[in-house]
Design a protein around this motif. Structure first.
Motif, PDB file in Angstrom:
ATOM      1  N   ALA A  66      64.763  55.445  50.477  1.00 38.73           N
ATOM      2  CA  ALA A  66      65.944  56.275  50.717  1.00 38.73           C
ATOM      3  C   ALA A  66      67.148  55.382  51.009  1.00 38.73           C
ATOM      4  N   ASP A  95      60.394  50.544  43.963  1.00 41.33           N
ATOM      5  CA  ASP A  95      61.583  51.257  44.451  1.00 41.33           C
ATOM      6  C   ASP A  95      62.851  50.438  44.265  1.00 41.33           C
ATOM      7  N   GLY A 102      54.264  54.649  54.667  1.00 38.36           N
ATOM      8  CA  GLY A 102      54.590  55.472  55.833  1.00 38.36           C
ATOM      9  C   GLY A 102      54.164  54.886  57.171  1.00 38.36           C
ATOM     10  N   ILE A 140      68.613  58.826  58.045  1.00 35.56           N
ATOM     11  CA  ILE A 140      68.314  60.152  57.491  1.00 35.56           C
ATOM     12  C   ILE A 140      67.135  60.756  58.236  1.00 35.56           C
ATOM     13  N   TYR A 161      56.194  62.104  58.854  1.00 30.99           N
ATOM     14  CA  TYR A 161      57.626  61.808  58.726  1.00 30.99           C
ATOM     15  C   TYR A 161      58.359  62.129  60.033  1.00 30.99           C
ATOM     16  N   ILE A 209      72.022  65.447  48.059  1.00 31.48           N
ATOM     17  CA  ILE A 209      72.336  65.008  49.427  1.00 31.48           C
ATOM     18  C   ILE A 209      72.966  63.616  49.390  1.00 31.48           C
TER      19      ILE A 209
HETATM   20  N1  LIG Z   1      68.512  61.944  51.607  1.00 30.48           N
HETATM   21  C1  LIG Z   1      67.497  61.314  51.034  1.00 30.48           C
HETATM   22  N2  LIG Z   1      66.330  61.227  51.667  1.00 30.48           N
HETATM   23  C2  LIG Z   1      65.316  60.586  51.053  1.00 30.48           C
HETATM   24  C3  LIG Z   1      65.446  60.011  49.770  1.00 30.48           C
HETATM   25  N3  LIG Z   1      64.245  59.431  49.423  1.00 30.48           N
HETATM   26  C4  LIG Z   1      63.423  59.643  50.467  1.00 30.48           C
HETATM   27  N4  LIG Z   1      64.052  60.340  51.464  1.00 30.48           N
HETATM   28  C5  LIG Z   1      63.539  60.695  52.790  1.00 30.48           C
HETATM   29  O1  LIG Z   1      63.220  59.471  53.457  1.00 30.48           O
HETATM   30  C6  LIG Z   1      62.023  59.588  54.168  1.00 30.48           C
HETATM   31  C7  LIG Z   1      60.990  58.647  53.593  1.00 30.48           C
HETATM   32  O2  LIG Z   1      61.500  57.395  53.606  1.00 30.48           O
HETATM   33  P1  LIG Z   1      61.405  56.412  52.362  1.00 30.48           P
HETATM   34  O3  LIG Z   1      62.729  55.755  52.293  1.00 30.48           O
HETATM   35  O4  LIG Z   1      60.890  57.072  51.153  1.00 30.48           O
HETATM   36  O5  LIG Z   1      60.301  55.413  52.905  1.00 30.48           O
HETATM   37  P2  LIG Z   1      60.346  53.841  52.962  1.00 30.48           P
HETATM   38  O6  LIG Z   1      61.289  53.414  54.027  1.00 30.48           O
HETATM   39  O7  LIG Z   1      60.592  53.332  51.586  1.00 30.48           O
HETATM   40  O8  LIG Z   1      58.900  53.435  53.472  1.00 30.48           O
HETATM   41  P3  LIG Z   1      57.494  53.361  52.714  1.00 30.48           P
HETATM   42  O9  LIG Z   1      57.607  54.214  51.483  1.00 30.48           O
HETATM   43  O10 LIG Z   1      56.551  53.902  53.715  1.00 30.48           O
HETATM   44  O11 LIG Z   1      57.288  51.921  52.413  1.00 30.48           O
HETATM   45  C8  LIG Z   1      61.587  60.996  54.044  1.00 30.48           C
HETATM   46  O12 LIG Z   1      62.045  61.705  55.179  1.00 30.48           O
HETATM   47  C9  LIG Z   1      62.262  61.495  52.769  1.00 30.48           C
HETATM   48  O13 LIG Z   1      62.509  62.829  52.798  1.00 30.48           O
HETATM   49  C10 LIG Z   1      66.699  60.107  49.119  1.00 30.48           C
HETATM   50  O14 LIG Z   1      66.945  59.629  47.994  1.00 30.48           O
HETATM   51  N5  LIG Z   1      67.683  60.762  49.808  1.00 30.48           N
END
Ligand SMILES: Nc1nc2c(ncn2[C@@H]2O[C@H](COP(=O)(O)OP(=O)(O)OP(=O)(O)O)[C@@H](O)[C@H]2O)c(=O)[nH]1
Length: 359
Positions: A11, A43, A66, A132, A142, A182
């Motif tokens: 994200a 990613d 996670g 976020i 989460y 968003i």
């Molecule tokens: N606003 C927004 N929220 C996002 C997006 N992608 C993921 N999320 C939110 O971010 C949270 C998950 O975090 P991520 O950024 O996917 O996880 P990460 O930090 O990459 O960690 P790992 O995947 O566990 O290695 C969740 O609450 C999702 O709903 C995005 O593009 N925009």
């Protein structure tokens, strides 16, 4: 306000890219540099901004799934590498650093507080986190992660600007489309905020100084950002009510953290063509905001923008606990309890009341 962005996790990276693109397309040049850092190679691949993969020795480029404690450990071990990667990006021109992360996952959630702390030890500019919060329909892991991360991040960062993933939800979108919307909304709002204080070629001189943004965020703790826009008349005298209702909508229905109203400080920026901005309307909107937020420190200013619309941007600093934040904290505590029931030995303790001292 000249800033450098560091996006952590999926994200964080996507949002950083959206922010950098918006800033570039609008010609603001407030974002001086942007770097995406992640433990998951896949990613980072779609991003156009500079990227850095960390933690290969632990997770081989596959992300932390996670596990935000692992995310924190990896950031701790990779701190020197990340800080080296920032060398030359954070120049003397930078007025602030934003660490951007989803607080519900692993890499961003665990890494953001660690990185914010390291950055503060080195750089003499404010370090903010743009965090976020997971939407209410996201799973309990989460919620628990975000609760734990918010607690530390709010302590380590100079201020934490919170975005609720439910804030600007649209009913008929898939989750992915929803994120895209968003991210665009955040990019526009935060982009306008950062562009305040910048002089924009050919549009005139800005009357909001970047120090006003910094001073509004000075109480620390939680910050929120509200926004509303509407078509406006070419005659400023006809826009008095438009401006007051924009300020009202920005605060009451348009904030990044729904129901966040009471705050220690506030900044009201009215963006639009200078000829359309009514001084009387701005003054009324400011005094309304003062009453509504209970803040004795409401700053204000205009932001010249070529458009037939007017927009109100409201930044709240030192936000008091809102209903929405309370609902999130309750969910996070419940999620943590569920997780500990399933685990003989919890790796960390987390109680709702531990967050009390944030406010
Ligand atoms: N606003 C927004 N929220 C996002 C997006 N992608 C993921 N999320 C939110 O971010 C949270 C998950 O975090 P991520 O950024 O996917 O996880 P990460 O930090 O990459 O960690 P790992 O995947 O566990 O290695 C969740 O609450 C999702 O709903 C995005 O593009 N925009």
């Amino acid at each position: 306000m000249k800033v450098v962005l560091i996006g952590l996790g999926q994200a964080g990276g996507k949002l950083t890219q959206a922010l950098a693109s918006y800033d570039y397309e609008m010609g603001f040049d407030a974002i001086r540099d942007a770097l995406a850092v992640n433990t998951a190679e896949a990613d980072l691949q779609p991003l156009d901004i500079d990227t850095m993969l960390i933690g290969q020795d632990r997770v081989k480029g596959h992300g932390v799934g996670g596990d935000n404690e692992l995310g924190a450990e990896i950031m701790q071990s990779a701190a020197t590498e990340v800080l080296d990667g920032l060398d030359g990006r954070i120049t003397s021109q930078a007025e602030g650093i934003f660490v951007v992360a989803g607080l519900g996952g692993g890499t961003g959630s665990g890494g953001a507080p660690v990185l914010a702390k390291e950055l503060k030890r080195i750089y003499d500019v404010p370090v903010y986190v743009l965090g976020i919060l997971p939407g209410r329909s996201e799973g309990s892991i989460y919620q628990a992660n975000a609760g734990r991360s918010l607690k530390t991040v709010a302590r380590e960062a100079d201020a934490t600007l919170l975005i609720d993933n439910d804030a600007w939800q649209s009913a008929d979108e898939s989750v992915e489309e929803g994120f895209e919307t968003i991210n665009q909304q955040i990019a526009q709002r935060v982009g306008l905020l950062l562009a305040s204080g910048e002089v924009i070629d050919g549009v005139g001189e800005s009357v909001v100084d970047s120090s006003e943004v910094i001073n509004t965020l000075r109480p620390g703790g939680i910050a929120a950002l509200g926004y509303a826009s509407a078509k406006a008349s070419e005659d400023s005298a006809e826009n008095i009510n438009t401006i007051t209702s924009l300020a009202r909508n920005a605060l009451l229905t348009g904030t990044s953290l729904p129901n966040a109203v009471k705050a220690e400080t506030a900044l009201l920026v009215i963006a639009g063509q200078p000829e359309r901005i009514s001084r009387k309307g701005v003054e009324r909107a400011r005094s309304w905001l003062e009453d509504e937020t209970g803040s004795l420190e409401v700053r204000g200013g205009d932001f010249p923008l070529e458009s037939d619309r007017l927009a109100a941007l409201v930044l709240l600093g030192g936000v008091e606990r809102s209903n929405r934040l309370q609902a999130f904290l309750d969910r996070a505590a419940e999620a943590y309890e569920q997780a500990t029931e399933q685990q003989a030995e919890p790796a960390a303790t987390f109680q709702n009341d531990e967050l009390e001292d944030l406010f």
